[in-house]
Scaffold this motif. Structure first.
Motif, short mmCIF file in Angstrom:
data_model
loop_
_atom_site.label_atom_id
_atom_site.label_comp_id
_atom_site.label_asym_id
_atom_site.label_seq_id
_atom_site.Cartn_x
_atom_site.Cartn_y
_atom_site.Cartn_z
N ASN A 1 40.24 50.45 39.69
CA ASN A 1 38.97 50.42 40.42
C ASN A 1 37.89 50.96 39.50
N LYS A 2 37.32 50.06 38.73
CA LYS A 2 36.33 50.46 37.72
C LYS A 2 35.48 49.24 37.40
N SER A 3 34.20 49.44 37.20
CA SER A 3 33.34 48.31 36.91
C SER A 3 33.82 47.60 35.64
N PHE A 4 33.53 46.30 35.58
CA PHE A 4 34.00 45.50 34.45
C PHE A 4 33.50 46.06 33.12
N ALA A 5 32.26 46.51 33.08
CA ALA A 5 31.68 47.02 31.84
C ALA A 5 32.30 48.34 31.41
N GLU A 6 32.69 49.16 32.38
CA GLU A 6 33.25 50.48 32.07
C GLU A 6 34.73 50.43 31.70
N GLY A 7 35.44 49.48 32.23
CA GLY A 7 36.87 49.39 31.94
C GLY A 7 37.13 48.88 30.53
N SER A 8 38.18 49.40 29.92
CA SER A 8 38.54 48.95 28.57
C SER A 8 39.44 47.72 28.64
N LEU A 9 39.53 47.00 27.54
CA LEU A 9 40.42 45.84 27.47
C LEU A 9 41.87 46.27 27.65
N ALA A 10 42.21 47.45 27.12
CA ALA A 10 43.58 47.96 27.27
C ALA A 10 43.92 48.19 28.74
N GLU A 11 42.95 48.71 29.50
CA GLU A 11 43.19 48.92 30.93
C GLU A 11 43.36 47.59 31.65
N PHE A 12 42.55 46.60 31.26
CA PHE A 12 42.64 45.27 31.86
C PHE A 12 44.03 44.68 31.60
N LYS A 13 44.47 44.78 30.36
CA LYS A 13 45.79 44.24 30.00
C LYS A 13 46.91 44.95 30.73
N ALA A 14 46.77 46.25 30.94
CA ALA A 14 47.81 47.02 31.61
C ALA A 14 48.02 46.54 33.04
N ILE A 15 46.93 46.15 33.71
CA ILE A 15 47.04 45.62 35.07
C ILE A 15 47.80 44.29 35.06
N TYR A 16 47.47 43.43 34.11
CA TYR A 16 48.17 42.15 34.00
C TYR A 16 49.64 42.34 33.61
N ASP A 17 49.92 43.34 32.81
CA ASP A 17 51.32 43.61 32.42
C ASP A 17 52.20 43.83 33.64
N ILE A 18 51.68 44.55 34.62
CA ILE A 18 52.46 44.85 35.82
C ILE A 18 52.37 43.73 36.85
N ASN A 19 51.17 43.26 37.12
CA ASN A 19 50.94 42.32 38.21
C ASN A 19 51.32 40.88 37.89
N VAL A 20 51.39 40.54 36.61
CA VAL A 20 51.70 39.15 36.24
C VAL A 20 52.89 39.07 35.28
N PHE A 21 52.75 39.68 34.11
CA PHE A 21 53.78 39.50 33.09
C PHE A 21 55.10 40.16 33.46
N GLY A 22 55.04 41.32 34.11
CA GLY A 22 56.27 41.96 34.56
C GLY A 22 57.00 41.13 35.60
N VAL A 23 56.23 40.51 36.49
CA VAL A 23 56.81 39.63 37.51
C VAL A 23 57.47 38.43 36.84
N ALA A 24 56.76 37.79 35.92
CA ALA A 24 57.31 36.63 35.23
C ALA A 24 58.57 37.01 34.46
N GLY A 25 58.55 38.17 33.83
CA GLY A 25 59.71 38.61 33.06
C GLY A 25 60.94 38.83 33.91
N LEU A 26 60.76 39.47 35.06
CA LEU A 26 61.90 39.73 35.94
C LEU A 26 62.45 38.42 36.52
#
Length: 226
Positions: free
Chosen positions: A85-110
């Motif tokens: 929960n952070k504005s797009f400008a304030e969030g880092s790319l690393a934080e953005f990727k971390a969300i996708y790692d769990i919500n998308v890539f981790g799901v696909a991997g399992l």
């Protein structure tokens, strides 16, 4: 009795689902990064395993364990999720990727790892959010979360098409407001009309029967906004 794998079981909806499946006599492997809360309950027919779904080596260990102990999975519920929960400008790319790692890539991997132990009667249920549904109301600060949940919806539709001949079935539930810790992170102070236990019961019932009627479908499970 079914063999059920659930991710994101340390709290909220996932925690309640494990209890409901156990009470009904099913066999469950409960995965989460933190396993202490479920371990303490000592539930019948429940194997609680600490697992970070973003790490492929840990997913491989889970798959090998299931191949030896069960040799089949009837239901996989991808419930694990993360929010930023952070504005797009304030969030880092690393934080953005971390969300996708769990919500998308981790799901696909399992899913990839467990496909060899699923069959035409197996059911994969992915837990998305109303925020990921095209045309739904969107909220500032949730760009990583909502876009990742949108990706999960499309992934579900694609996998249903790819495996429609021999299974498993794939469906995705876009949840509205449910009273969980994650909701509090996104909307501090907001009180949802649905409890984690109530939503857990709906998902449990859906996961056991809906593959007879649905495949590749997005169902919006929401009676409020957010």
């Amino acid at each position: 009795m079914k063999h059920v794998v659930i991710t994101g079981t340390s709290r909220g909806i996932g925690f309640e689902m494990v209890k409901l499946f156990s009470e009904a006599g099913h066999h469950i492997i409960a995965l989460s990064r933190k396993s202490e809360s479920l371990q303490a309950l000592n539930l019948k027919n429940v194997q609680v395993i600490a697992c970070d779904i973003t790490k492929e080596e840990e997913l491989q260990k889970i798959a090998a364990h299931i191949a030896v102990t069960w040799n089949n999975v009837d239901v996989l519920i991808n419930n694990a999720g993360a929010i930023l929960n952070k504005s797009f400008a304030e969030g880092s790319l690393a934080e953005f990727k971390a969300i996708y790692d769990i919500n998308v890539f981790g799901v696909a991997g399992l899913i990839q790892k467990l496909l060899p132990v699923m069959n035409s009667n197996s059911h994969v249920v992915n837990i998305s959010s109303m925020g990921g549904v095209q045309g739904s109301m969107k909220f500032p600060g949730l760009s990583a979360y909502s876009s990742s949940k949108g990706a999960l919806i499309t992934l579900t539709e694609m996998l249903a098409e790819e495996y429609k001949e021999n299974g498993p079935s794939f469906n995705v539930l876009a949840l509205g407001a449910v009273q969980t810790e994650m909701l509090e992170e996104a909307f501090p102070g907001y009180k949802a009309p649905v409890s984690a236990k109530e939503m857990a019961k709906y998902i449990v019932d859906f996961s056991l029967t809906a593959q007879k009627y649905y495949n590749g479908k997005l169902l919006q499970v929401s009676n409020s906004t957010p």
